[in-house]
Design a protein around this motif. Structure first.
Motif, PDB file in Angstrom:
ATOM      1  N   ALA A 171      31.245  48.906   2.619  1.00 36.35           N
ATOM      2  CA  ALA A 171      29.932  49.561   2.537  1.00 36.35           C
ATOM      3  C   ALA A 171      29.066  49.190   3.740  1.00 36.35           C
ATOM      4  O   ALA A 171      27.904  48.829   3.614  1.00 36.35           O
ATOM      5  CB  ALA A 171      29.228  49.208   1.224  1.00 36.35           C
ATOM      6  N   ASN A 172      29.706  49.276   4.916  1.00 33.66           N
ATOM      7  CA  ASN A 172      29.033  48.923   6.171  1.00 33.66           C
ATOM      8  C   ASN A 172      28.502  47.493   6.162  1.00 33.66           C
ATOM      9  O   ASN A 172      27.415  47.199   6.668  1.00 33.66           O
ATOM     10  CB  ASN A 172      27.897  49.905   6.490  1.00 33.66           C
ATOM     11  N   GLY A 173      29.292  46.586   5.566  1.00 33.56           N
ATOM     12  CA  GLY A 173      28.938  45.172   5.611  1.00 33.56           C
ATOM     13  C   GLY A 173      28.094  44.681   4.453  1.00 33.56           C
ATOM     14  O   GLY A 173      27.730  43.504   4.414  1.00 33.56           O
ATOM     15  N   VAL A 174      27.809  45.558   3.490  1.00 31.62           N
ATOM     16  CA  VAL A 174      26.916  45.185   2.385  1.00 31.62           C
ATOM     17  C   VAL A 174      27.668  44.580   1.201  1.00 31.62           C
ATOM     18  O   VAL A 174      27.143  43.728   0.489  1.00 31.62           O
ATOM     19  CB  VAL A 174      26.100  46.419   1.917  1.00 31.62           C
ATOM     20  N   SER A 175      28.919  44.985   0.978  1.00 27.29           N
ATOM     21  CA  SER A 175      29.610  44.614  -0.258  1.00 27.29           C
ATOM     22  C   SER A 175      30.373  43.285  -0.188  1.00 27.29           C
ATOM     23  O   SER A 175      30.827  42.786  -1.216  1.00 27.29           O
ATOM     24  CB  SER A 175      30.574  45.724  -0.677  1.00 27.29           C
ATOM     25  N   CYS A 176      30.534  42.723   1.010  1.00 30.68           N
ATOM     26  CA  CYS A 176      31.177  41.414   1.126  1.00 30.68           C
ATOM     27  C   CYS A 176      30.638  40.701   2.357  1.00 30.68           C
ATOM     28  O   CYS A 176      29.955  41.308   3.180  1.00 30.68           O
ATOM     29  CB  CYS A 176      32.696  41.537   1.187  1.00 30.68           C
ATOM     30  N   SER A 177      30.956  39.435   2.471  1.00 31.33           N
ATOM     31  CA  SER A 177      30.432  38.636   3.579  1.00 31.33           C
ATOM     32  C   SER A 177      31.073  39.036   4.901  1.00 31.33           C
ATOM     33  O   SER A 177      32.217  39.509   4.947  1.00 31.33           O
ATOM     34  CB  SER A 177      30.682  37.146   3.330  1.00 31.33           C
ATOM     35  N   ALA A 178      30.335  38.829   5.975  1.00 34.70           N
ATOM     36  CA  ALA A 178      30.862  39.091   7.317  1.00 34.70           C
ATOM     37  C   ALA A 178      32.066  38.193   7.593  1.00 34.70           C
ATOM     38  O   ALA A 178      33.006  38.591   8.284  1.00 34.70           O
ATOM     39  CB  ALA A 178      29.768  38.839   8.361  1.00 34.70           C
ATOM     40  N   GLU A 179      32.060  37.000   7.011  1.00 34.59           N
ATOM     41  CA  GLU A 179      33.173  36.062   7.194  1.00 34.59           C
ATOM     42  C   GLU A 179      34.480  36.672   6.677  1.00 34.59           C
ATOM     43  O   GLU A 179      35.520  36.586   7.339  1.00 34.59           O
ATOM     44  CB  GLU A 179      32.887  34.751   6.456  1.00 34.59           C
ATOM     45  N   LEU A 180      34.426  37.296   5.506  1.00 32.01           N
ATOM     46  CA  LEU A 180      35.631  37.876   4.932  1.00 32.01           C
ATOM     47  C   LEU A 180      36.115  39.066   5.754  1.00 32.01           C
ATOM     48  O   LEU A 180      37.314  39.196   6.038  1.00 32.01           O
ATOM     49  CB  LEU A 180      35.401  38.300   3.476  1.00 32.01           C
ATOM     50  N   ILE A 181      35.205  39.925   6.160  1.00 35.99           N
ATOM     51  CA  ILE A 181      35.601  41.084   6.976  1.00 35.99           C
ATOM     52  C   ILE A 181      36.200  40.623   8.296  1.00 35.99           C
ATOM     53  O   ILE A 181      37.165  41.203   8.801  1.00 35.99           O
ATOM     54  CB  ILE A 181      34.396  42.024   7.213  1.00 35.99           C
ATOM     55  N   ASN A 182      35.663  39.542   8.867  1.00 35.75           N
ATOM     56  CA  ASN A 182      36.228  39.007  10.117  1.00 35.75           C
ATOM     57  C   ASN A 182      37.650  38.508   9.906  1.00 35.75           C
ATOM     58  O   ASN A 182      38.525  38.702  10.759  1.00 35.75           O
ATOM     59  CB  ASN A 182      35.347  37.869  10.649  1.00 35.75           C
ATOM     60  N   LYS A 183      37.894  37.863   8.780  1.00 34.45           N
ATOM     61  CA  LYS A 183      39.251  37.390   8.467  1.00 34.45           C
ATOM     62  C   LYS A 183      40.217  38.562   8.340  1.00 34.45           C
ATOM     63  O   LYS A 183      41.354  38.517   8.823  1.00 34.45           O
ATOM     64  CB  LYS A 183      39.243  36.576   7.169  1.00 34.45           C
ATOM     65  N   ILE A 184      39.762  39.641   7.703  1.00 34.23           N
ATOM     66  CA  ILE A 184      40.588  40.836   7.549  1.00 34.23           C
ATOM     67  C   ILE A 184      40.864  41.470   8.909  1.00 34.23           C
ATOM     68  O   ILE A 184      41.992  41.862   9.215  1.00 34.23           O
ATOM     69  CB  ILE A 184      39.902  41.852   6.607  1.00 34.23           C
ATOM     70  N   ALA A 185      39.819  41.557   9.729  1.00 30.49           N
ATOM     71  CA  ALA A 185      39.950  42.188  11.047  1.00 30.49           C
ATOM     72  C   ALA A 185      40.911  41.421  11.950  1.00 30.49           C
ATOM     73  O   ALA A 185      41.499  41.988  12.878  1.00 30.49           O
ATOM     74  CB  ALA A 185      38.583  42.304  11.711  1.00 30.49           C
ATOM     75  N   GLN A 186      41.093  40.127  11.695  1.00 30.94           N
ATOM     76  CA  GLN A 186      41.964  39.299  12.525  1.00 30.94           C
ATOM     77  C   GLN A 186      43.428  39.336  12.080  1.00 30.94           C
ATOM     78  O   GLN A 186      44.296  38.787  12.756  1.00 30.94           O
ATOM     79  CB  GLN A 186      41.461  37.852  12.511  1.00 30.94           C
ATOM     80  N   LEU A 187      43.711  39.985  10.961  1.00 31.92           N
ATOM     81  CA  LEU A 187      45.088  40.063  10.482  1.00 31.92           C
ATOM     82  C   LEU A 187      45.948  40.882  11.439  1.00 31.92           C
ATOM     83  O   LEU A 187      45.491  41.900  11.981  1.00 31.92           O
ATOM     84  CB  LEU A 187      45.127  40.715   9.096  1.00 31.92           C
ATOM     85  N   ASP A 188      47.173  40.453  11.627  1.00 32.70           N
ATOM     86  CA  ASP A 188      48.120  41.216  12.437  1.00 32.70           C
ATOM     87  C   ASP A 188      48.806  42.245  11.530  1.00 32.70           C
ATOM     88  O   ASP A 188      49.692  41.906  10.745  1.00 32.70           O
ATOM     89  CB  ASP A 188      49.157  40.286  13.065  1.00 32.70           C
ATOM     90  N   LEU A 189      48.376  43.485  11.642  1.00 30.32           N
ATOM     91  CA  LEU A 189      48.931  44.556  10.810  1.00 30.32           C
ATOM     92  C   LEU A 189      49.879  45.458  11.607  1.00 30.32           C
ATOM     93  O   LEU A 189      50.318  46.488  11.105  1.00 30.32           O
ATOM     94  CB  LEU A 189      47.797  45.391  10.207  1.00 30.32           C
ATOM     95  N   SER A 190      50.172  45.094  12.835  1.00 26.72           N
ATOM     96  CA  SER A 190      51.037  45.916  13.674  1.00 26.72           C
ATOM     97  C   SER A 190      52.411  46.075  13.018  1.00 26.72           C
ATOM     98  O   SER A 190      52.879  45.155  12.331  1.00 26.72           O
ATOM     99  CB  SER A 190      51.189  45.278  15.060  1.00 26.72           C
ATOM    100  N   PRO A 191      53.018  47.242  13.154  1.00 22.75           N
ATOM    101  CA  PRO A 191      52.663  48.367  14.025  1.00 22.75           C
ATOM    102  C   PRO A 191      51.683  49.369  13.401  1.00 22.75           C
ATOM    103  O   PRO A 191      51.482  50.460  13.926  1.00 22.75           O
ATOM    104  CB  PRO A 191      54.018  49.046  14.249  1.00 22.75           C
ATOM    105  N   TYR A 192      51.048  48.978  12.298  1.00 28.08           N
ATOM    106  CA  TYR A 192      50.146  49.914  11.615  1.00 28.08           C
ATOM    107  C   TYR A 192      48.762  49.914  12.257  1.00 28.08           C
ATOM    108  O   TYR A 192      48.281  48.882  12.737  1.00 28.08           O
ATOM    109  CB  TYR A 192      50.039  49.539  10.133  1.00 28.08           C
ATOM    110  N   SER A 193      48.134  51.078  12.236  1.00 26.39           N
ATOM    111  CA  SER A 193      46.768  51.191  12.738  1.00 26.39           C
ATOM    112  C   SER A 193      45.788  50.828  11.618  1.00 26.39           C
ATOM    113  O   SER A 193      46.119  50.916  10.432  1.00 26.39           O
ATOM    114  CB  SER A 193      46.491  52.619  13.219  1.00 26.39           C
ATOM    115  N   SER A 194      44.601  50.389  11.997  1.00 28.22           N
ATOM    116  CA  SER A 194      43.614  50.002  10.992  1.00 28.22           C
ATOM    117  C   SER A 194      42.203  50.236  11.510  1.00 28.22           C
ATOM    118  O   SER A 194      41.972  50.305  12.725  1.00 28.22           O
ATOM    119  CB  SER A 194      43.780  48.533  10.598  1.00 28.22           C
TER     120      SER A 194
END
Length: 262
Positions: A171-194
């Motif tokens: 929800a554009n950063g409203v529904s969870c902490s920035a810390e959690l979204i940063n952890k998700i963004a750092q995951l290696d999901l290759s070869p998938y796009s995200s």
């Protein structure tokens, strides 16, 4: 005991909701629907199968038995469009994603029927969600809610071109902490796009229950069905699914670990 959903309780502060996993249509509703409607083509297919590893991690799971065509559990009952300016389906959808009619002419649900479905299907699911999250918060102090979805990689009604594989929403950063979204963004999901907060930012469940100030963190994942199915059919592809599940497990483990971080 309500029979419109299944709830399995785990032993950590995490809950996965699968609001569009159900496929059943009650006879009383089926008699008014088209052949296409009865095929429930817009189901979030095989969510329970894709996340079958979650129970072993101690994660609680809630999923409805009935189709999103009966009532969309990820919509607000006041009918507010969660994506202003974009095409969206109703609380009780009358057309499929490809705009095919779901009901026989003149047999669309009226106001009284919509209210009946709210009372019989929507309210019980959301009461269970609310109670489960509240109990988890009291027991564990910190909770993560994952709202698990999937969709065809190409749906012109909702977006242009092909959707990224992993679509995370907070929800554009409203529904969870920035810390959690940063952890998700750092995951290696290759070869998938995200993408984070792209076309799908989280529906009513993510927005309605996520409250990071109260230590309840909600995230939606809209997974492209081409990562685990033979599009455009509804056939599960074991080889594809095995590969994407490796990344899914990494993502889910990230959320589970976050519930343990003090």
């Amino acid at each position: 005991m309500n029979t419109s959903y299944d709830l399995v309780t785990g032993n950590i502060g995490m809950l996965i909701s699968m609001p569009h996993n159900g496929q059943l249509i009650p006879d009383s509703i089926a008699s008014s629907m088209t052949a296409i409607g009865l095929q429930v083509p817009d189901t979030d297919w095989y969510m329970d199968k894709l996340y079958d590893f979650a129970q072993d991690l101690g994660i609680s799971i809630i999923k409805p038995k009935y189709s999103r065509y009966v009532i969309d559990l990820n919509r607000n009952i006041d009918g507010i469009n969660l994506y202003p300016g974009a095409n969206s389906t109703e609380l009780c959808p009358t057309t499929a994603f490809d705009l095919s009619p779901l009901y026989l002419i003149g047999q669309e649900p009226d106001e009284a029927e919509v209210q009946r479905r709210i009372d019989g299907y929507w309210q019980p699911y959301h009461q269970a969600l609310k109670t489960t999250l509240s109990d988890m918060k009291a027991q564990y102090g910190k909770v993560v809610l994952l709202d698990a979805h999937s969709i065809l990689s190409q749906v012109p009604r909702f977006f242009e071109g092909q959707l990224p594989d992993f679509n995370f929403g907070s929800a554009n950063g409203v529904s969870c902490s920035a810390e959690l979204i940063n952890k998700i963004a750092q995951l290696d999901l290759s070869p998938y796009s995200s993408v984070v907060n792209g076309r799908f930012k989280g529906g009513y469940i993510t927005r309605g229950y996520g409250n990071p100030l109260e230590n309840i963190h909600a995230v939606q994942l809209e997974l492209s069905q081409h990562t685990y199915m033979d599009e455009p059919t509804d056939q599960y592809n074991e080889e594809k699914a095995a590969k994407v599940k490796e990344k899914l497990q990494r993502f889910v483990q990230c959320l589970a670990d976050f519930t343990q971080d003090k």
